[in-house]
Enzyme design. Structure first.
Site, PDB file in Angstrom:
ATOM      1  N   LYS A  68       0.980  -1.092   0.095  1.00 47.29           N
ATOM      2  CA  LYS A  68       0.035  -0.029   0.016  1.00 47.29           C
ATOM      3  C   LYS A  68       0.901   1.252   0.105  1.00 47.29           C
ATOM      4  O   LYS A  68       0.382   2.146  -0.322  1.00 47.29           O
ATOM      5  CB  LYS A  68      -0.865  -0.126   1.329  1.00 47.29           C
ATOM      6  CG  LYS A  68      -1.983  -1.193   1.227  1.00 47.29           C
ATOM      7  CD  LYS A  68      -2.882  -1.262  -0.298  1.00 47.29           C
ATOM      8  CE  LYS A  68      -3.532  -0.057  -0.624  1.00 47.29           C
ATOM      9  NZ  LYS A  68      -4.616  -0.356  -1.427  1.00 47.29           N
ATOM     10  N   SER A 285      -2.681 -12.559   3.776  1.00 49.84           N
ATOM     11  CA  SER A 285      -3.396 -12.206   2.305  1.00 49.84           C
ATOM     12  C   SER A 285      -2.067 -12.781   1.385  1.00 49.84           C
ATOM     13  O   SER A 285      -2.400 -13.166   0.091  1.00 49.84           O
ATOM     14  CB  SER A 285      -3.607 -10.892   1.903  1.00 49.84           C
ATOM     15  OG  SER A 285      -2.645  -9.886   2.015  1.00 49.84           O
TER      16      SER A 285
HETATM   17  N1  PMP Z   1      -3.137  -7.400   1.590  1.00 50.14           N
HETATM   18  C1  PMP Z   1      -3.202  -6.628   2.567  1.00 50.14           C
HETATM   19  C2  PMP Z   1      -2.613  -7.130   3.741  1.00 50.14           C
HETATM   20  C3  PMP Z   1      -3.777  -5.384   2.323  1.00 50.14           C
HETATM   21  O1  PMP Z   1      -3.592  -4.436   3.306  1.00 50.14           O
HETATM   22  C4  PMP Z   1      -4.341  -5.053   1.019  1.00 50.14           C
HETATM   23  C5  PMP Z   1      -4.820  -3.622   0.948  1.00 50.14           C
HETATM   24  N2  PMP Z   1      -6.319  -3.642   1.453  1.00 50.14           N
HETATM   25  C6  PMP Z   1      -4.669  -5.931  -0.022  1.00 50.14           C
HETATM   26  C7  PMP Z   1      -3.765  -7.215   0.139  1.00 50.14           C
HETATM   27  C8  PMP Z   1      -5.148  -5.382  -1.320  1.00 50.14           C
HETATM   28  O2  PMP Z   1      -4.473  -4.737  -1.951  1.00 50.14           O
HETATM   29  P1  PMP Z   1      -5.298  -3.597  -2.927  1.00 50.14           P
HETATM   30  O3  PMP Z   1      -6.118  -2.851  -1.786  1.00 50.14           O
HETATM   31  O4  PMP Z   1      -4.494  -3.043  -3.575  1.00 50.14           O
HETATM   32  O5  PMP Z   1      -6.305  -4.794  -3.545  1.00 50.14           O
END
Ligand code: PMP
Length: 326
Positions: A68, A285
């Site tokens: 991010k 994630s």
């Molecule tokens: N994984 C984590 C740990 C995140 O903080 C985020 C952001 N919400 C994402 C994945 C997904 O990324 P994006 O917002 O670019 O879809």
């Protein structure tokens, strides 16, 4: 895929490198966002056909510790260029954590106040990190999740437009454009144009949308696979179950060739394996992304270069029980 396109991508990366060298002397933080390593996964992939390779973009190596940083920096710079973000204003947004950490870090460095709306049940470690950068936190109803935090931030920004700069990461074009301009060319250059599949989870969807859009320009045959939690209530922090969530304005449903749903437990097992077998201490994630990448890889026999994303590091998830299992 064209040699010309490849040369363009390499040139772009070189230009960025020069730009970085100059910027580093001016502003260390911003200059260290992006240009993350691409790591080949060698152990969790050992059962795969020899010609199927999986690589992961080490986004935990960004200065704020997550993918991010790219989006937050791009949104701040876009706000400054448009004259919407001035020194009198406070940066306000809704974030489950990582974008908030990036705003708080960059805000401290650039001299902006930062206020963040986040669900009350966000981890104590995350809140502590935000506060140590000097950010103010507005805790929202945990039952309403990140969607609830979004509504609170939006309402506050509507009421006090003179006070707040509200990037609204779910609807801000600079979010996906950050990945279009940096993440995708880096991957293209790092795989020498050989990438065949891109796999990434959907949160604000900025990473998936921006990276996929650019990679498909480089190679229209690229397969893009989005990743989502299998259920509305899940433990994949940062990801959204789009069917039951507010769909981000920047999301483009035409980009994904496939969508894979991942169970929280499968992602947690993979997150643990990444630490123990690859030496990669990353968040859940990231585990979900690698789990999905492996699912794709297992179906393939022909040569394939699959790239996925290690969105953040594991330290913010230390309190979670799954680390303790055998
Ligand atoms: N994984 C984590 C740990 C995140 O903080 C985020 C952001 N919400 C994402 C994945 C997904 O990324 P994006 O917002 O670019 O879809």
């Amino acid at each position: 895929m064209g040699e010309k396109i490849m040369q363009t991508a390499i040139k772009e990366a070189e230009v960025r490198k020069d730009f970085r060298a100059e910027e580093i002397s001016k502003n260390f933080l911003e200059a260290t966002v992006g240009n993350t390593p691409l790591i080949r996964l060698r152990s969790v992939t050992s059962d795969l056909h020899a010609n199927v390779e999986i690589y992961a973009k080490a986004e935990f190596m960004n200065p704020g510790g997550s993918v991010k940083d790219r989006a937050a920096l791009a949104m701040i710079l876009a706000g400054e260029s448009a004259g919407e973000l001035t020194k009198e204003k406070t940066i306000l947004d809704a974030t489950s954590g990582n974008t908030g950490i990036a705003y708080a870090m960059l805000g401290a460095a650039r001299g902006y106040r930062v206020t963040l709306a986040l669900p009350k049940n966000a981890s104590a470690a995350r809140k502590k990190i935000l506060k140590l950068y000097g950010a103010e936190i507005i805790e929202t109803d945990p039952l309403n999740g990140t969607d609830g935090a979004q509504l609170v931030a939006k309402e506050l920004a509507r009421k006090h437009p003179e006070k707040y700069f509200y990037p609204d990461q779910y609807n801000n074009e600079a979010n996906w454009k950050a990945h279009f301009a940096t993440t995708a060319p880096e991957i293209w250059w790092q795989t020498h144009g050989q990438i065949t599949h891109f796999v990434a989870g959907l949160g604000t969807t900025g990473t998936f949308v921006g990276t996929t859009r650019r990679l498909k320009e480089f190679n229209p045959d690229l397969q893009a696979i989005s990743v989502q939690p299998s259920l509305p209530l899940h433990g994949l922090e940062g990801l959204k179950h789009l069917e039951t969530a507010i769909v981000p304005g920047i999301y483009d449903a035409n980009l994904a060739d496939r969508n894979l749903e991942v169970e929280t437990e499968d992602a947690q097992v993979m997150t643990r394996r990444l630490a123990r077998e690859e030496g990669l201490f990353v968040g859940v994630s990231a585990g979900a992304n690698v789990f999905a990448a492996l699912r794709i890889a297992e179906e393939l026999k022909e040569d394939a270069v699959i790239v996925t994303v290690l969105c953040d590091g594991g330290a913010k998830y230390l309190h979670e029980d799954f680390w303790n299992e055998a």
